[in-house]
Design a protein around this motif. Structure first.
Motif, PDB file in Angstrom:
ATOM      1  N   VAL A  59      50.631  87.720  64.751  1.00  0.00           N
ATOM      2  CA  VAL A  59      51.556  87.821  63.635  1.00  0.00           C
ATOM      3  C   VAL A  59      52.072  86.442  63.236  1.00  0.00           C
ATOM      4  O   VAL A  59      52.301  86.162  62.049  1.00  0.00           O
ATOM      5  CB  VAL A  59      52.729  88.758  63.996  1.00  0.00           C
ATOM      6  N   PHE A  60      52.233  85.559  64.224  1.00  0.00           N
ATOM      7  CA  PHE A  60      52.690  84.201  63.923  1.00  0.00           C
ATOM      8  C   PHE A  60      51.716  83.497  62.985  1.00  0.00           C
ATOM      9  O   PHE A  60      52.129  82.827  62.029  1.00  0.00           O
ATOM     10  CB  PHE A  60      52.849  83.403  65.219  1.00  0.00           C
ATOM     11  N   ASN A  61      50.411  83.636  63.245  1.00  0.00           N
ATOM     12  CA  ASN A  61      49.418  83.010  62.367  1.00  0.00           C
ATOM     13  C   ASN A  61      49.475  83.593  60.957  1.00  0.00           C
ATOM     14  O   ASN A  61      49.243  82.883  59.976  1.00  0.00           O
ATOM     15  CB  ASN A  61      48.016  83.193  62.950  1.00  0.00           C
ATOM     16  N   PHE A  62      49.786  84.889  60.849  1.00  0.00           N
ATOM     17  CA  PHE A  62      49.911  85.500  59.528  1.00  0.00           C
ATOM     18  C   PHE A  62      51.070  84.873  58.761  1.00  0.00           C
ATOM     19  O   PHE A  62      50.936  84.513  57.581  1.00  0.00           O
ATOM     20  CB  PHE A  62      50.118  87.012  59.662  1.00  0.00           C
ATOM     21  N   TYR A  63      52.224  84.739  59.420  1.00  0.00           N
ATOM     22  CA  TYR A  63      53.377  84.134  58.751  1.00  0.00           C
ATOM     23  C   TYR A  63      53.123  82.659  58.441  1.00  0.00           C
ATOM     24  O   TYR A  63      53.583  82.142  57.420  1.00  0.00           O
ATOM     25  CB  TYR A  63      54.627  84.286  59.613  1.00  0.00           C
ATOM     26  N   LEU A  64      52.391  81.975  59.312  1.00  0.00           N
ATOM     27  CA  LEU A  64      52.062  80.576  59.067  1.00  0.00           C
ATOM     28  C   LEU A  64      51.167  80.441  57.834  1.00  0.00           C
ATOM     29  O   LEU A  64      51.388  79.562  56.982  1.00  0.00           O
ATOM     30  CB  LEU A  64      51.371  79.983  60.294  1.00  0.00           C
ATOM     31  N   ALA A  65      50.159  81.313  57.730  1.00  0.00           N
ATOM     32  CA  ALA A  65      49.284  81.280  56.560  1.00  0.00           C
ATOM     33  C   ALA A  65      50.055  81.615  55.279  1.00  0.00           C
ATOM     34  O   ALA A  65      49.837  81.002  54.228  1.00  0.00           O
ATOM     35  CB  ALA A  65      48.124  82.266  56.751  1.00  0.00           C
ATOM     36  N   THR A  66      50.975  82.576  55.368  1.00  0.00           N
ATOM     37  CA  THR A  66      51.786  82.937  54.205  1.00  0.00           C
ATOM     38  C   THR A  66      52.660  81.771  53.762  1.00  0.00           C
ATOM     39  O   THR A  66      52.830  81.521  52.561  1.00  0.00           O
ATOM     40  CB  THR A  66      52.667  84.157  54.540  1.00  0.00           C
ATOM     41  N   ALA A  67      53.218  81.024  54.733  1.00  0.00           N
ATOM     42  CA  ALA A  67      54.032  79.854  54.392  1.00  0.00           C
ATOM     43  C   ALA A  67      53.188  78.780  53.702  1.00  0.00           C
ATOM     44  O   ALA A  67      53.650  78.149  52.733  1.00  0.00           O
ATOM     45  CB  ALA A  67      54.670  79.296  55.660  1.00  0.00           C
ATOM     46  N   CYS A  68      51.956  78.583  54.157  1.00  0.00           N
ATOM     47  CA  CYS A  68      51.065  77.611  53.510  1.00  0.00           C
ATOM     48  C   CYS A  68      50.751  78.020  52.080  1.00  0.00           C
ATOM     49  O   CYS A  68      50.684  77.174  51.170  1.00  0.00           O
ATOM     50  CB  CYS A  68      49.779  77.468  54.318  1.00  0.00           C
ATOM     51  N   ILE A  69      50.556  79.317  51.847  1.00  0.00           N
ATOM     52  CA  ILE A  69      50.293  79.813  50.490  1.00  0.00           C
ATOM     53  C   ILE A  69      51.496  79.558  49.594  1.00  0.00           C
ATOM     54  O   ILE A  69      51.364  79.135  48.428  1.00  0.00           O
ATOM     55  CB  ILE A  69      49.950  81.315  50.537  1.00  0.00           C
ATOM     56  N   ALA A  70      52.702  79.794  50.114  1.00  0.00           N
ATOM     57  CA  ALA A  70      53.916  79.562  49.332  1.00  0.00           C
ATOM     58  C   ALA A  70      54.066  78.090  48.971  1.00  0.00           C
ATOM     59  O   ALA A  70      54.442  77.746  47.834  1.00  0.00           O
ATOM     60  CB  ALA A  70      55.135  80.056  50.112  1.00  0.00           C
ATOM     61  N   ILE A  71      53.765  77.191  49.914  1.00  0.00           N
ATOM     62  CA  ILE A  71      53.860  75.752  49.646  1.00  0.00           C
ATOM     63  C   ILE A  71      52.849  75.342  48.581  1.00  0.00           C
ATOM     64  O   ILE A  71      53.170  74.568  47.655  1.00  0.00           O
ATOM     65  CB  ILE A  71      53.646  74.960  50.947  1.00  0.00           C
TER      66      ILE A  71
END
Length: 721
Positions: free
Chosen positions: A350-362
């Motif tokens: 789940v951490f990797n999912f949130y990390l990928a989502t943060a990269c998309i937002a940036i």
């Protein structure tokens, strides 16, 4: 590898016993093989023999009521006991699995690392390979390589400093001798032990506790995959199974691709020849003389021939587009269906999912651009929305986060939002007075389904496998039929205004469709009767030849398109009444109080959905609530995204670009990014997961963009307006 459970093993053994009335499993070797034997019977038969006070030399035997027999035979050396057991296995009726593993005894004895000892070991292996010749095809022989010692304690017990080097020599010798024989070499045991030791050392250096699985458990799962994958063919187990047989359709597509390649090359050669003729210097000088003479006389120069596309240029464009599509399909097949590239199991995080989502937002924030449109949910905003939603869904699939209920429900919400936009966009199209022609319907359906249909043929997969395409295509068809059937929506009068009759027609259509959908949901037998019709049953049936999976996905988003159409109707009514003004880049409401109230409403609606989800603790409960609650965060997002003029007239260019190829991204991920029907991951660069992810993502985006261009080209040529 597939992680086999007891239920899986029961099915596997049942299928094996169906093929033959007698099934026998032999474990022949020393302590390591005996430990594997105990674990095997505990998992498969549910019996624990470790408590029996028996010496290893006495052997062990277990038999159940179904006819399955399991034996352990002590044989630390390749000797008469091993050969005799192999002879029994050859002569026994039915199928048999034989696991062989002499172990460390050859090395621990004195003078066993000399050339003479290696020659003796080689002779015994040759004798063993010859003894299994003539065994029936239903009998499988597996040679278990010697496991290297990974701990200092084990090495001290044997008092041999170079014990692992000797183990490697013996394993390499077995590989050379047994290669090409009936005995399958279980050689990755050495790599498994070494990589496991490295992980343990890393955990100790980091100060954390190692939660690695026991080596015997991993070996046992390897054995189960080797034994059962060919029977059960699990989606997340690509090892130990033969490649799927090539179908006639796949062979025909390959031949067509080759023909198109030759045809395209021929057209290119002819075009180059024509270009050389047209660029003749004598003709060019002559044309210049004509133009100069005409200018001196004050007469207009003769016009050049028109550059309208000829039949040859159209043919060339068509052939090139089809050839590119064929090469892309071939690449997808190599990635997913052929054993060209490596595949591995997904590791849930789940951490990797949130990390990928943060990269998309940036990435979205750093690509903001002003838009030339100001209408509510205009094209730039919807493309942007589709883009970041699709990237989040890709991250969800890659990280395998479906087990985490909040993430699962938010992904369900994104799929519903996509269908909401389908209803909104097509209703606005019809409301603005544009004709719902059959040609437009064919063009949209071609763009939606061309890639999925081609992949169905080339990958030998059912149409339902690409369920997102089925959902979008079905609900577009439903929306088109609803708007095209009488009473027809009237074109606007006085520019963009509509009569009250038109609003009544829109309400009747939306309510009528809602009633039909609800009746189908309440009466499952009627639903089955409709979608099991022989004319289109193959479009909605799953692998089990039922429409249960389609009913599940259909019911989750049964009102999404209706919510989009209803919002479009209310939105246009508010614009005509003058309650909101989206013709400029200012806020929708002129009063600041109204603007603040609308923003407050949007802020309340988005977390309201999250709070309501806290009261459902299972996927089944949350899925039952979802169709009735999903409009809350969608409406909240629309308010927050469109109320303030500055936010409404700016968009993320990167996300909008991805949104234009969102459907292609979703479909291509199955074969280019993921693997094994989304249960695994493709590995192009072993040992470098981050670099591997970057490269595969880049390839996926490039391929999706190219497919989008090809589809638009073919849609314009094959389904002209």
């Amino acid at each position: 590898m597939h992680n086999y459970t007891k239920q899986d093993l029961v099915r596997c053994m049942s299928l094996e016993l169906e093929d033959s009335s007698k099934n026998h499993v032999y474990f022949i070797g020393e302590h390591k093989v005996r430990s594997l034997y105990f674990k095997w019977i505990r998992e498969v038969l549910g019996k624990d023999q470790t408590k029996q006070d028996t010496r290893p030399e006495e052997g062990n035997h277990v038999e159940d009521d179904r006819g399955l027999q399991v034996d352990f035979i002590w044989s630390p050396y390749i000797g008469d006991a091993m050969v005799k057991t192999l002879d029994v296995a050859k002569k026994s009726g039915g199928s048999a699995l034989v696991v062989l593993g002499p172990g460390l005894h050859y090395i621990t004895e004195s003078n066993t690392t000399t050339s003479e000892a290696f020659q003796t070991y080689s002779d015994h292996l040759v004798q063993l390979a010859l003894s299994v010749d003539g065994a029936p095809d239903s009998t499988t022989f597996i040679w278990k390589s010697i496991e290297p010692l990974t701990s200092a304690k084990e090495k001290q017990a044997f008092r041999l400093e170079s014990v692992n080097a000797d183990i490697a020599k013996y394993n390499n010798l077995a590989k050379e001798v047994l290669n090409g024989s009936r005995i399958t070499l279980w050689s990755n045991i050495q790599q498994l032990a070494e990589s496991r030791a490295q992980l343990v050392r890393n955990a100790q250096i980091g100060g954390g506790n190692s939660t690695l699985r026991n080596s015997d458990d991993v070996l046992l799962q390897m054995l189960f995959n080797h034994q059962c994958n060919r029977l059960l063919r699990p989606n997340d187990g690509s090892c130990c199974v033969d490649e799927e047989a090539t179908t006639w359709t796949q062979a025909a597509l390959l031949v067509i691709c080759g023909v198109l390649g030759v045809w395209s090359l021929k057209i290119c050669c002819f075009q180059r020849a024509d270009t050389r003729k047209k660029s003749d210097p004598v003709l060019e000088d002559f044309s210049v003389m004509i133009v100069t003479a005409a200018e001196k006389k004050g007469v207009a120069a003769p016009s050049t021939p028109s550059t309208a596309p000829t039949s040859s240029s159209v043919t060339h464009t068509l052939v090139q587009a089809l050839l590119k599509m064929g090469l892309i399909l071939l690449y997808c097949y190599m990635c997913d269906r052929a054993n060209v590239f490596l595949k591995e199991n997904k590791y849930v995080s789940v951490f990797n999912f949130y990390l990928a989502t943060a990269c998309i937002a940036i990435a979205a924030l750093f690509s903001l651009r002003p838009s030339t449109q100001s209408a509510v949910m205009h094209r730039d905003i919807t493309d942007e929305l589709k883009g970041w939603m699709q990237l989040v869904i890709l991250s969800y699939h890659m990280t395998g986060s479906s087990f985490y209920l909040p993430v699962y429900m938010h992904i369900r919400l994104l799929v519903s939002f996509y269908l909401f936009l389908t209803g909104f966009g097509h209703f606005i199209y019809a409301w603005n007075g544009k004709k719902l022609t059959f040609v437009r319907y064919c063009q949209v359906m071609f763009r939606l389904n061309f890639l999925a249909v081609m992949l169905c043929l080339s990958m030998n997969r059912a149409y339902q496998f690409y369920y997102f395409v089925v959902l979008v295509s079905f609900w577009f068809t439903v929306m088109y039929a609803t708007l095209a059937l009488p009473p027809l929506l009237l074109p606007p009068i006085y520019g963009s205004r509509h009569t009250s009759t038109n609003y009544a027609y829109g309400i009747v259509k939306i309510v009528g469709l809602a009633v039909v959908i609800t009746l189908l949901f309440k009466h499952k037998s009627v639903f089955d009767l409709v979608f099991q019709c022989p004319l289109w049953a193959s479009l909605f049936q799953g692998p089990d030849q039922t429409v249960d999976e389609w009913f599940f996905r259909w019911s989750l988003d049964r009102y999404s398109v209706l919510y989009g159409a209803a919002f479009a109707l209310v939105y246009r009514w508010m614009v005509e009444k003058g309650w909101i003004d989206d013709g400029t880049s200012s806020s929708l409401h002129r009063s600041r109080i109204r603007v603040l109230l609308m923003l407050l409403l949007g802020v309340i609606l988005v977390p309201a959905y999250l709070l309501l989800l806290q009261h459902c603790d299972t996927k089944k409960t949350c899925n039952a609530w979802h169709p009735f609650l999903m409009w809350l965060p969608i409406l909240g997002y629309i308010i927050l995204r469109n109320e303030i003029g500055y936010i409404r007239t700016n968009f993320s260019n990167a996300m909008a670009w991805c949104g234009k190829i969102s459907l292609e991204l979703f479909v291509c991920q199955y074969h280019i990014w993921l693997a094994q029907d989304t249960y695994g991951m493709l590995v192009l660069i072993p040992g470098a997961p981050v670099l591997n992810m970057i490269v595969i993502t880049f390839i996926l985006v490039c391929v999706a963009h190219e497919i989008h261009a090809i589809t638009n080209t073919l849609a314009g040529l094959l389904v002209p307006t």
